[in-house]
Design an enzyme around this catalytic site. Structure first.
Site, PDB file in Angstrom:
ATOM      1  N   TRP A 162       0.839  -1.206   0.000  1.00  0.00           N
ATOM      2  CA  TRP A 162       0.000   0.000   0.000  1.00  0.00           C
ATOM      3  C   TRP A 162       0.867   1.247   0.000  1.00  0.00           C
ATOM      4  O   TRP A 162       0.522   2.250  -0.639  1.00  0.00           O
ATOM      5  CB  TRP A 162      -0.979  -0.014   1.173  1.00  0.00           C
ATOM      6  CG  TRP A 162      -1.983  -1.119   1.056  1.00  0.00           C
ATOM      7  CD1 TRP A 162      -2.098  -2.199   1.888  1.00  0.00           C
ATOM      8  CD2 TRP A 162      -2.978  -1.296   0.035  1.00  0.00           C
ATOM      9  NE1 TRP A 162      -3.121  -3.014   1.441  1.00  0.00           N
ATOM     10  CE2 TRP A 162      -3.668  -2.494   0.321  1.00  0.00           C
ATOM     11  CE3 TRP A 162      -3.352  -0.556  -1.092  1.00  0.00           C
ATOM     12  CZ2 TRP A 162      -4.722  -2.970  -0.472  1.00  0.00           C
ATOM     13  CZ3 TRP A 162      -4.391  -1.029  -1.888  1.00  0.00           C
ATOM     14  CH2 TRP A 162      -5.055  -2.214  -1.581  1.00  0.00           C
ATOM     15  N   ASP A 169      -2.070   6.633   6.275  1.00  0.00           N
ATOM     16  CA  ASP A 169      -3.086   5.705   5.790  1.00  0.00           C
ATOM     17  C   ASP A 169      -3.403   4.740   6.931  1.00  0.00           C
ATOM     18  O   ASP A 169      -2.601   3.876   7.261  1.00  0.00           O
ATOM     19  CB  ASP A 169      -2.531   4.958   4.567  1.00  0.00           C
ATOM     20  CG  ASP A 169      -3.486   3.898   4.031  1.00  0.00           C
ATOM     21  OD1 ASP A 169      -4.567   3.710   4.615  1.00  0.00           O
ATOM     22  OD2 ASP A 169      -3.127   3.264   3.013  1.00  0.00           O
ATOM     23  N   LYS A 182     -12.447  -1.973   6.399  1.00  0.00           N
ATOM     24  CA  LYS A 182     -11.684  -2.889   7.232  1.00  0.00           C
ATOM     25  C   LYS A 182     -12.100  -2.768   8.693  1.00  0.00           C
ATOM     26  O   LYS A 182     -12.534  -3.738   9.275  1.00  0.00           O
ATOM     27  CB  LYS A 182     -10.186  -2.640   7.068  1.00  0.00           C
ATOM     28  CG  LYS A 182      -9.658  -3.365   5.834  1.00  0.00           C
ATOM     29  CD  LYS A 182      -8.784  -2.563   4.963  1.00  0.00           C
ATOM     30  CE  LYS A 182      -8.493  -3.328   3.668  1.00  0.00           C
ATOM     31  NZ  LYS A 182      -7.822  -2.488   2.696  1.00  0.00           N
TER      32      LYS A 182
HETATM   33  C1  LIG Z   1      -7.279  -1.927   1.711  1.00  0.00           C
HETATM   34  C2  LIG Z   1      -6.270  -0.846   1.844  1.00  0.00           C
HETATM   35  C3  LIG Z   1      -6.217   0.235   0.946  1.00  0.00           C
HETATM   36  C4  LIG Z   1      -7.114   0.332  -0.259  1.00  0.00           C
HETATM   37  O1  LIG Z   1      -8.365   0.772   0.099  1.00  0.00           O
HETATM   38  P1  LIG Z   1      -9.507   1.018  -0.994  1.00  0.00           P
HETATM   39  O2  LIG Z   1     -10.575   1.626  -0.144  1.00  0.00           O
HETATM   40  O3  LIG Z   1      -9.856  -0.312  -1.577  1.00  0.00           O
HETATM   41  O4  LIG Z   1      -8.991   1.944  -2.017  1.00  0.00           O
HETATM   42  C5  LIG Z   1      -5.263   1.201   1.172  1.00  0.00           C
HETATM   43  N1  LIG Z   1      -4.420   1.137   2.203  1.00  0.00           N
HETATM   44  C6  LIG Z   1      -4.448   0.116   3.079  1.00  0.00           C
HETATM   45  C7  LIG Z   1      -3.480   0.099   4.230  1.00  0.00           C
HETATM   46  C8  LIG Z   1      -5.357  -0.911   2.923  1.00  0.00           C
HETATM   47  O5  LIG Z   1      -5.386  -1.922   3.793  1.00  0.00           O
END
Ligand SMILES: *Cc1c(COP(=O)(O)O)cnc(C)c1O
Length: 361
Positions: free
Chosen positions: A103, A172, A196
Site C-alpha cells: 500500500w 493511511d 476494514k
Molecule cells: C485496503 C487498503 C487500501 C485500499 O483501500 P480502498 O478503499 O480499496 O482503495 C489502502 N491502504 C491500506 C493500508 C489498505 O489496507
C-alpha cells in the site's frame, strides 16, 4: 438462528452483529419514514441526523480536536493516494514517504504525479517484515507519509515517527483506524477506507487539519479538493449515505463497548493469543512480522510448506473459520482480527491451530 461464521477476511471484513441487526430492523422503514435510508434524500432531516452522528462519533472516539475536519469521501483509500499529494503540495517542496509494503508503494506511485518523492526509509530489504526505526524526515518537506498498518504484511507502527512541526504527517490508517489510542494532533491528515475496521466498503474517512485545506492549487477539479467537501460538511454532492449509516452503527457499537481504550485492550488480548500460539509452536507456525512490529489487526504467518498451509486453510473453513488464506503477494496465512472480530472467534482459531499442529507434526 441465521448461520454466521467467523470471518477473517482482510476487507471488506466482519461487522459487529448488533450493527447488522439494527440495519436489518431499520431497512424497510427508517425512523418511521416508510422508506429505507437508501431511498431518501441526502438533504432530508432523517439523513442529516445520521450524517452528524457518524461524524460526532468519530470525533468522540478518536478525540479529534476542533481544528480538524471530518470528511466522508468516495473513491476508496486509493483515491487518497493522489488526493494527499494534490492537496498538500507546497512551493515545489519534496514529499517524503516511508515504504512499508504494497500500500505504501501505491501511495508513492501517485505522489510522483505531483512532485519530487523521497523514500526516507523502507523495509523492503526483509520482505516488509518490520517497521523501520529512527525514521528521519527532513524539515522542509511539503508533507511526510506513512502507512500505519500494513494489511498485507501484518506490521504496524507502535510508535509514531517524530518530525518538524512544519511538516504535516499523512497516515493511511485503512486497516487499523481506532484499533488503539492515537493522538490525532500528531497528524496533518488521517485517511481510511471504511471497509476494514469501521464499516462497509463505499466510503473513506478523512480527518484533516483545517489549516492544510488552503494549499490545494486553484486549478484543481472541484471534487478532488478536500476543501470542497470540508466547506459543505461532506454534502457537496450525493454521498454514500448507506455506507455512512453503517459506519455510524458500527461506531455506536464501539462506543457502547467503552470506546477505543476498551477495544485496544481487547485487540491486544486477541493478537497475543495468536502470536503466543506461534511462539509456542516450536516453529510449526512462523509469524511473518518481527515481534516489535507485529500488527494487532492482520496476523500473518506461514507453515512449513504451501501444501500444509492449503490444508490448514481448508480444514479451518470446515470449522467455520473463514478467509485465512494469505494475500497472493506473500502467500501463507493471514487472520484479520479487526475491532469487530469477537474474542470467541480468535479463541476458536487459536484452539484450531493447536489441534492442527498436533495432528500434522
Ligand atoms: C485496503 C487498503 C487500501 C485500499 O483501500 P480502498 O478503499 O480499496 O482503495 C489502502 N491502504 C491500506 C493500508 C489498505 O489496507
Amino acid at each position: 438462528m441465521t448461520k454466521r461464521v467467523y470471518n477473517f477476511y482482510a476487507g471488506p471484513a466482519t461487522l459487529p452483529l448488533p450493527a447488522l441487526k439494527k440495519a436489518q430492523e431499520d431497512l424497510l422503514n427508517f425512523k418511521d419514514t416508510g422508506m429505507s435510508l437508501m431511498e431518501i434524500s441526502h438533504r432530508s432531516k432523517a439523513y442529516a441526523e445520521v450524517h452528524a452522528e457518524a461524524s460526532n462519533l468519530v470525533r468522540k472516539l478518536m478525540k479529534v480536536p476542533n481544528d480538524y475536519k471530518i470528511l466522508w469521501l468516495q473513491g476508496g483509500a486509493s483515491s487518497q493516494f493522489f488526493m494527499v499529494p494534490l492537496n498538500l503540495q507546497k512551493d515545489g517542496k519534496p514529499f517524503e514517504y516511508v515504504n512499508t509494503g504494497a500500500w505504501s508503494k501505491k501511495a508513492i506511485k501517485e505522489g510522483k504525479f505531483y512532485g519530487e518523492v523521497n523514500v526516507v526509509a523502507s523495509s523492503e530489504d526483509e520482505n516488509f517484515s518490520y517497521i523501520p526505526k529512527n525514521i528521519k524526515f527532513s524539515d522542509d518537506a511539503a508533507f511526510a507519509h506513512v502507512t500505519g498498518n500494513n494489511t498485507i504484511f501484518g506490521t504496524e507502527f507502535h510508535e509514531w515517527p517524530k518530525l518538524s512541526t512544519d511538516v504535516p504527517l499523512a497516515c493511511d490508517m485503512s486497516s487499523h483506524i481506532m484499533d488503539k489510542a492515537t493522538d490525532v494532533k500528531k497528524f496533518g491528515v488521517i485517511y481510511a477506507g471504511a471497509q476494514k475496521n469501521i464499516g462497509p466498503s463505499g466510503v473513506t474517512l478523512v480527518i484533516v487539519r483545517e489549516d492544510l485545506l488552503d494549499r490545494v492549487p486553484e486549478n484543481t477539479p472541484t471534487m478532488q479538493k478536500w476543501k470542497t467537501h470540508a466547506d459543505k460538511d461532506s454534502l457537496f454532492n450525493t454521498g454514500p449515505c448507506w455506507a455512512i449509516y453503517m459506519c455510524k452503527l458500527s461506531l455506536e457499537h464501539l462506543n457502547g463497548l467503552g470506546g477505543v481504550p476498551a477495544i485496544e485492550k481487547i485487540n491486544r488480548k486477541k493478537a497475543k493469543m495468536l502470536y503466543d500460539t506461534f511462539d509456542k509452536s516450536d516453529g510449526f507456525y512462523k509469524g511473518h512480522a518481527k515481534p516489535d512490529s507485529r500488527s494487532l489487526m492482520n496476523i500473518t504467518f506461514n507453515l512449513k510448506t504451501p501444501e500444509l498451509e492449503e490444508k490448514c486453510v481448508k480444514e479451518a473453513s470446515e470449522c467455520d473459520l473463514i478467509g485465512l488464506k494469505g494475500h497472493r503477494s506473500v502467500g501463507g496465512m493471514r487472520a484479520s482480527i479487526y475491532n469487530a472480530m469477537p474474542v470467541d472467534g480468535v479463541e476458536k482459531l487459536a484452539e484450531f491451530l493447536k489441534e492442527f499442529q498436533e495432528k500434522n507434526e
